[in-house]
Design a protein around this motif. Structure first.
Motif, PDB file in Angstrom:
ATOM      1  N   PHE A  10      -5.548   8.188  -5.334  1.00  0.00           N
ATOM      2  CA  PHE A  10      -5.326   8.091  -3.894  1.00  0.00           C
ATOM      3  C   PHE A  10      -5.872   9.306  -3.145  1.00  0.00           C
ATOM      4  O   PHE A  10      -5.163   9.928  -2.356  1.00  0.00           O
ATOM      5  CB  PHE A  10      -3.831   7.914  -3.607  1.00  0.00           C
ATOM      6  CG  PHE A  10      -3.241   6.718  -4.282  1.00  0.00           C
ATOM      7  CD1 PHE A  10      -3.442   5.442  -3.781  1.00  0.00           C
ATOM      8  CD2 PHE A  10      -2.500   6.862  -5.447  1.00  0.00           C
ATOM      9  CE1 PHE A  10      -2.902   4.330  -4.410  1.00  0.00           C
ATOM     10  CE2 PHE A  10      -1.953   5.750  -6.087  1.00  0.00           C
ATOM     11  CZ  PHE A  10      -2.160   4.483  -5.567  1.00  0.00           C
ATOM     12  N   GLU A  66      -7.743   9.489  -0.655  1.00  0.00           N
ATOM     13  CA  GLU A  66      -7.768   9.295   0.800  1.00  0.00           C
ATOM     14  C   GLU A  66      -6.467   9.733   1.462  1.00  0.00           C
ATOM     15  O   GLU A  66      -6.424  10.002   2.655  1.00  0.00           O
ATOM     16  CB  GLU A  66      -8.073   7.832   1.145  1.00  0.00           C
ATOM     17  CG  GLU A  66      -6.939   6.854   0.890  1.00  0.00           C
ATOM     18  CD  GLU A  66      -6.751   6.427  -0.577  1.00  0.00           C
ATOM     19  OE1 GLU A  66      -5.821   5.649  -0.848  1.00  0.00           O
ATOM     20  OE2 GLU A  66      -7.515   6.873  -1.459  1.00  0.00           O
ATOM     21  N   LYS A  67      -5.386   9.842   0.699  1.00  0.00           N
ATOM     22  CA  LYS A  67      -4.082  10.254   1.236  1.00  0.00           C
ATOM     23  C   LYS A  67      -3.966  11.776   1.349  1.00  0.00           C
ATOM     24  O   LYS A  67      -3.143  12.283   2.100  1.00  0.00           O
ATOM     25  CB  LYS A  67      -2.951   9.753   0.327  1.00  0.00           C
ATOM     26  CG  LYS A  67      -2.884   8.262   0.190  1.00  0.00           C
ATOM     27  CD  LYS A  67      -1.987   7.704   1.219  1.00  0.00           C
ATOM     28  CE  LYS A  67      -1.767   6.218   0.995  1.00  0.00           C
ATOM     29  NZ  LYS A  67      -1.154   5.612   2.146  1.00  0.00           N
ATOM     30  N   SER A  87      -3.934  13.889   4.724  1.00  0.00           N
ATOM     31  CA  SER A  87      -2.817  13.657   5.647  1.00  0.00           C
ATOM     32  C   SER A  87      -1.456  14.067   5.081  1.00  0.00           C
ATOM     33  O   SER A  87      -0.428  13.793   5.689  1.00  0.00           O
ATOM     34  CB  SER A  87      -2.791  12.183   6.062  1.00  0.00           C
ATOM     35  OG  SER A  87      -2.585  11.360   4.937  1.00  0.00           O
ATOM     36  N   LEU A  88      -1.450  14.724   3.915  1.00  0.00           N
ATOM     37  CA  LEU A  88      -0.179  15.149   3.322  1.00  0.00           C
ATOM     38  C   LEU A  88       0.456  16.258   4.154  1.00  0.00           C
ATOM     39  O   LEU A  88      -0.245  17.085   4.741  1.00  0.00           O
ATOM     40  CB  LEU A  88      -0.402  15.658   1.894  1.00  0.00           C
ATOM     41  CG  LEU A  88      -0.867  14.647   0.862  1.00  0.00           C
ATOM     42  CD1 LEU A  88      -1.105  15.342  -0.475  1.00  0.00           C
ATOM     43  CD2 LEU A  88       0.135  13.518   0.707  1.00  0.00           C
ATOM     44  N   SER A 129       0.806  -1.222   0.000  1.00  0.00           N
ATOM     45  CA  SER A 129       0.000   0.000   0.000  1.00  0.00           C
ATOM     46  C   SER A 129       0.835   1.265   0.000  1.00  0.00           C
ATOM     47  O   SER A 129       0.290   2.355  -0.081  1.00  0.00           O
ATOM     48  CB  SER A 129      -0.925   0.004   1.218  1.00  0.00           C
ATOM     49  OG  SER A 129      -0.155   0.015   2.396  1.00  0.00           O
ATOM     50  N   ASN A 130       2.144   1.138   0.103  1.00  0.00           N
ATOM     51  CA  ASN A 130       2.952   2.353   0.227  1.00  0.00           C
ATOM     52  C   ASN A 130       3.477   2.897  -1.094  1.00  0.00           C
ATOM     53  O   ASN A 130       4.303   3.795  -1.096  1.00  0.00           O
ATOM     54  CB  ASN A 130       4.073   2.152   1.243  1.00  0.00           C
ATOM     55  CG  ASN A 130       4.940   0.955   0.949  1.00  0.00           C
ATOM     56  OD1 ASN A 130       4.642   0.171   0.052  1.00  0.00           O
ATOM     57  ND2 ASN A 130       6.002   0.807   1.699  1.00  0.00           N
ATOM     58  N   ASP A 138       2.515   6.458  -1.098  1.00  0.00           N
ATOM     59  CA  ASP A 138       3.359   7.239  -0.182  1.00  0.00           C
ATOM     60  C   ASP A 138       4.690   7.595  -0.830  1.00  0.00           C
ATOM     61  O   ASP A 138       5.165   8.723  -0.708  1.00  0.00           O
ATOM     62  CB  ASP A 138       3.615   6.461   1.117  1.00  0.00           C
ATOM     63  CG  ASP A 138       2.353   6.244   1.929  1.00  0.00           C
ATOM     64  OD1 ASP A 138       1.414   7.059   1.802  1.00  0.00           O
ATOM     65  OD2 ASP A 138       2.300   5.253   2.681  1.00  0.00           O
TER      66      ASP A 138
END
Length: 174
Positions: free
Chosen positions: A121, A123-124, A127-128, A79-80, A83
């Motif tokens: 993505f 959903e990310k 939180s960036l 899942s990263n 990221d």
């Protein structure tokens, strides 16, 4: 391509994690080196700046293609990938200049990666880190005003996705 080769090799999750870690380190090292080199001499002539941009063009384009190929590798179990790609964009944003974005191929690749990342993505996004959020927002705002209709369209669509992601996170889905 990079993604095709990696898919054919069928990397294990551990190998994929190693690949992503190495990619992150490479991008961090590249960004640190180039940001330091740019800050050593702040009073450069326009010609020197243009030469510096021309020298950085191939490297940054290569990094963007690497990030785009990584997006093609994302799969269930690891899942990263997102990221690492967000991290990569965070490393590249300080290196992106108006001059570099005047190169059509590099500009197109940058906005393509950002657009894919934001759409796949969302959903990310909440939180960036603030500097990455601000850098993305500023570059997308610039992209909306770009003379290339495809870049403007992708940028506007990405801004819409950023807006939607922020509303979902705050609980006011529309």
């Amino acid at each position: 391509s990079y993604a095709e080769t990696a898919r054919q090799v069928k990397l294990t999750d551990d190998q994929m994690t190693s690949l992503l870690r190495a990619t992150s380190e490479l991008l961090k090292l590249y960004s640190t080196h180039h940001c330091a080199a740019r800050s050593i001499e702040v009073s450069k002539s326009a010609k020197e700046i243009r030469e510096e941009e021309e020298n950085a063009y191939d490297d940054i384009l290569c990094a963007l293609k690497l990030l785009k190929n990584l997006l093609g590798l994302s799969r269930g179990g690891v899942s990263n990938v997102a990221d690492v790609v967000f991290f990569g964009i965070q490393q590249l944003i300080p290196l992106m200049t108006q001059g570099l974005l005047s190169y059509p191929t590099l500009c197109n690749e940058y906005f393509s990666v950002v657009s894919i990342l934001v759409k796949r993505f969302p959903e990310k996004i909440p939180s960036l880190p603030n500097d990455l959020s601000q850098g993305l927002l500023q570059s997308l705002q610039m992209g909306v005003n770009h003379h290339d209709a495809d870049i403007a369209k992708r940028s506007l669509s990405s801004l819409e996705e950023l807006h939607r992601a922020n509303h979902v996170q705050s609980g006011s889905v529309q």
